[in-house]
Design a protein around this motif. Structure first.
Motif, PDB file in Angstrom:
ATOM      1  N   GLN A  80      16.146   2.438  19.922  1.00 16.63           N
ATOM      2  CA  GLN A  80      16.094   3.892  19.948  1.00 16.63           C
ATOM      3  C   GLN A  80      14.915   4.413  19.132  1.00 16.63           C
ATOM      4  OE1 GLN A  80      19.204   6.567  18.144  1.00 16.63           O
ATOM      5  NE2 GLN A  80      19.615   6.953  20.297  1.00 16.63           N
ATOM      6  N   GLU A  83      11.755   4.120  21.208  1.00 18.61           N
ATOM      7  CA  GLU A  83      11.613   5.026  22.345  1.00 18.61           C
ATOM      8  C   GLU A  83      10.625   6.146  22.044  1.00 18.61           C
ATOM      9  OE1 GLU A  83      15.069   6.560  24.299  1.00 18.61           O
ATOM     10  OE2 GLU A  83      16.213   4.744  23.908  1.00 18.61           O
ATOM     11  N   SER A 227       8.999   1.341  34.834  1.00 20.21           N
ATOM     12  CA  SER A 227       9.126   2.659  34.230  1.00 20.21           C
ATOM     13  C   SER A 227       9.245   2.502  32.723  1.00 20.21           C
ATOM     14  CB  SER A 227      10.370   3.374  34.768  1.00 20.21           C
ATOM     15  OG  SER A 227      11.546   2.666  34.377  1.00 20.21           O
ATOM     16  N   VAL A 228       9.160   3.632  32.022  1.00 22.88           N
ATOM     17  CA  VAL A 228       9.350   3.608  30.576  1.00 22.88           C
ATOM     18  C   VAL A 228      10.752   3.127  30.241  1.00 22.88           C
ATOM     19  CG1 VAL A 228       9.497   5.051  28.508  1.00 22.88           C
ATOM     20  CG2 VAL A 228       7.623   5.377  30.112  1.00 22.88           C
ATOM     21  N   LYS A 229      11.729   3.489  31.059  1.00 23.56           N
ATOM     22  CA  LYS A 229      13.106   3.048  30.835  1.00 23.56           C
ATOM     23  C   LYS A 229      13.209   1.531  30.890  1.00 23.56           C
ATOM     24  CE  LYS A 229      17.832   3.487  32.551  1.00 23.56           C
ATOM     25  NZ  LYS A 229      18.713   4.078  33.596  1.00 23.56           N
ATOM     26  N   SER A 230      12.493   0.897  31.809  1.00 26.32           N
ATOM     27  CA  SER A 230      12.542  -0.567  31.912  1.00 26.32           C
ATOM     28  C   SER A 230      11.902  -1.227  30.704  1.00 26.32           C
ATOM     29  CB  SER A 230      11.859  -1.031  33.203  1.00 26.32           C
ATOM     30  OG  SER A 230      10.497  -0.651  33.231  1.00 26.32           O
ATOM     31  N   VAL A 232      12.210  -0.035  27.645  1.00 29.03           N
ATOM     32  CA  VAL A 232      13.278   0.042  26.644  1.00 29.03           C
ATOM     33  C   VAL A 232      14.320  -1.047  26.898  1.00 29.03           C
ATOM     34  CG1 VAL A 232      15.119   1.488  25.721  1.00 29.03           C
ATOM     35  CG2 VAL A 232      12.927   2.511  26.310  1.00 29.03           C
ATOM     36  N   GLU A 233      14.676  -1.263  28.155  1.00 30.71           N
ATOM     37  CA  GLU A 233      15.652  -2.305  28.484  1.00 30.71           C
ATOM     38  C   GLU A 233      15.122  -3.682  28.085  1.00 30.71           C
ATOM     39  OE1 GLU A 233      16.259  -1.698  32.615  1.00 30.71           O
ATOM     40  OE2 GLU A 233      17.638  -0.017  32.342  1.00 30.71           O
ATOM     41  N   LYS A 323      12.383  12.370  19.562  1.00 37.56           N
ATOM     42  CA  LYS A 323      13.779  12.147  19.948  1.00 37.56           C
ATOM     43  C   LYS A 323      14.636  11.918  18.720  1.00 37.56           C
ATOM     44  CE  LYS A 323      12.634  10.184  24.460  1.00 37.56           C
ATOM     45  NZ  LYS A 323      12.854   9.055  25.393  1.00 37.56           N
TER      46      LYS A 323
END
Length: 371
Positions: A80, A83, A227-230, A232-233, A323
């Protein structure tokens, strides 16, 4: 998947035999912490839910970075925090691997070998970036193990597909964002940079030097994340891994430990391996890093220096908003009984165990006995 067996069970079975494995004091101290994790030996605390009133007893974690049971919260908190550092640009997964000729040296001089690995990997990327007139960035995560617990030192790196020029402006390396650098060229530069770095720390004999230059070193750059989400994963999957997770341990009996592993020589075919207690712990212990060794490092535009001074400009350039980390912290203290209330600690206790009045009225968290 929940496992019925733990690394700690192997330590229980091994008993005093751990002293015969030839481990150093730091390794023994780490293994003792893992053995006692979440048992009465660590003490604990009593929590009450402010919604349903449920009272529960929890034993403390060892919080050791090599413990299979202590990485979940650390991983989520770290991810987190990262991110906020992610930029809306292509990201690549780059792997730098040391040849097996360095394994023996890594066992005896791990700090020098692994420091050189981290330094050489960054110098390699930095060199290619400077050729483009750009300052790049990198997050590097050291792994020292293979699937069968053998020694296999390598770095998993996250590299933005671009950098900052002398005026502080961002430029992608390619307009399509589908390519980083030629891996064959990176491999040769990495080999030279590594031998140079290691030579500053240790004296390398001529035979080993010739062996190292005779080998084709491995640098692998995967295709960019979707993606940015991937990204983070990916971070959550690799950052706080340990040599073996408990869910891979299939059986612990009086003589052997059986665990699952993937054989990447056969396209990741899942297999099982059985080792004696002593051999299992010997292999596990060789992945215990030196005291205070930093295994996750940030370089270039992702380094702490840049974050304090220049990273703010990049965030403004990409119009990124900060964030908050508050939702995660609240979730970590949520009541498991009702799922709505927050846990409030009402008493703490030491290794003698919880106070007698609470025993029998609490939902005691199951734990593994320690001999």
């Amino acid at each position: 998947m929940q496992s019925n067996y733990e690394v700690a069970d192997v330590l229980t079975g091994l008993g005093d035999g751990i002293e015969d494995l030839g481990l150093n004091g730091w390794q023994l101290r780490t293994l003792r912490a893992i053995h006692h994790c979440r048992t009465s030996m660590m003490g604990g605390h009593i929590d009450a839910c402010d919604a349903c009133g449920n009272i529960s007893i929890s034993y403390n974690s060892c919080r050791n970075r090599h413990c299979p049971k202590c990485q979940g919260h650390k991983r989520e908190e770290w991810v987190q925090a990262r991110e906020a550092d992610l930029l809306p640009v292509p990201y690549f997964h780059v792997v730098f691997t040391l040849p097996s000729e360095l394994n023996e040296l890594a066992l005896h001089r791990p700090k020098q070998v692994y420091d050189s690995l981290l330094g050489a990997a960054w110098q390699t990327l930095e060199t290619f970036g400077k050729n483009k007139g750009l300052q790049l960035g990198m997050i590097a995560i050291l792994h020292t193990w293979g699937q069968n617990l053998s020694l296999h030192p390598h770095l998993h790196c996250i590299v933005p597909g671009g950098g900052v020029d002398a005026k502080g402006n961002w430029h992608n390396l390619r307009a399509d964002g589908k390519f980083l650098f030629a891996v064959k060229a990176m491999s040769k530069v990495f080999r030279a940079k590594y031998v140079g770095e290691l030579s500053k720390k240790l004296e390398i004999d001529k035979a080993l030097r010739e062996e190292l230059f005779a080998r084709n070193w491995i640098v692998y750059a995967k295709r960019p994340f979707g993606s940015v989400k991937s990204v983070v994963e990916y971070l959550g999957r690799y950052t706080h891994k340990v040599a073996i997770s408990n869910h891979r341990i299939q059986q612990v009996d009086e003589e052997c430990v059986t665990f699952s592993y993937k054989d990447y020589r056969q396209n990741g075919l899942k297999k099982s391996m059985s080792l004696s207690h002593s051999e299992f712990m010997r292999r596990f212990a060789q992945h215990i890093l030196p005291k205070r060794f930093v295994r996750i490092r940030h370089f270039g535009v992702l380094s702490s220096t840049w974050k304090r001074v220049k990273f703010k400009q990049l965030r403004e350039y990409f119009k990124l908003k900060p964030k908050s980390t508050e939702p995660l912290k609240a979730l970590l203290r949520r009541c498991r009984c009702c799922g709505e209330g927050n846990l409030v600690t009402i008493e703490v206790f030491g290794s003698r165990g919880p106070p007698a009045p609470y025993i029998g009225v609490c939902q005691i968290k199951s734990t593994r006995p320690v001999n």
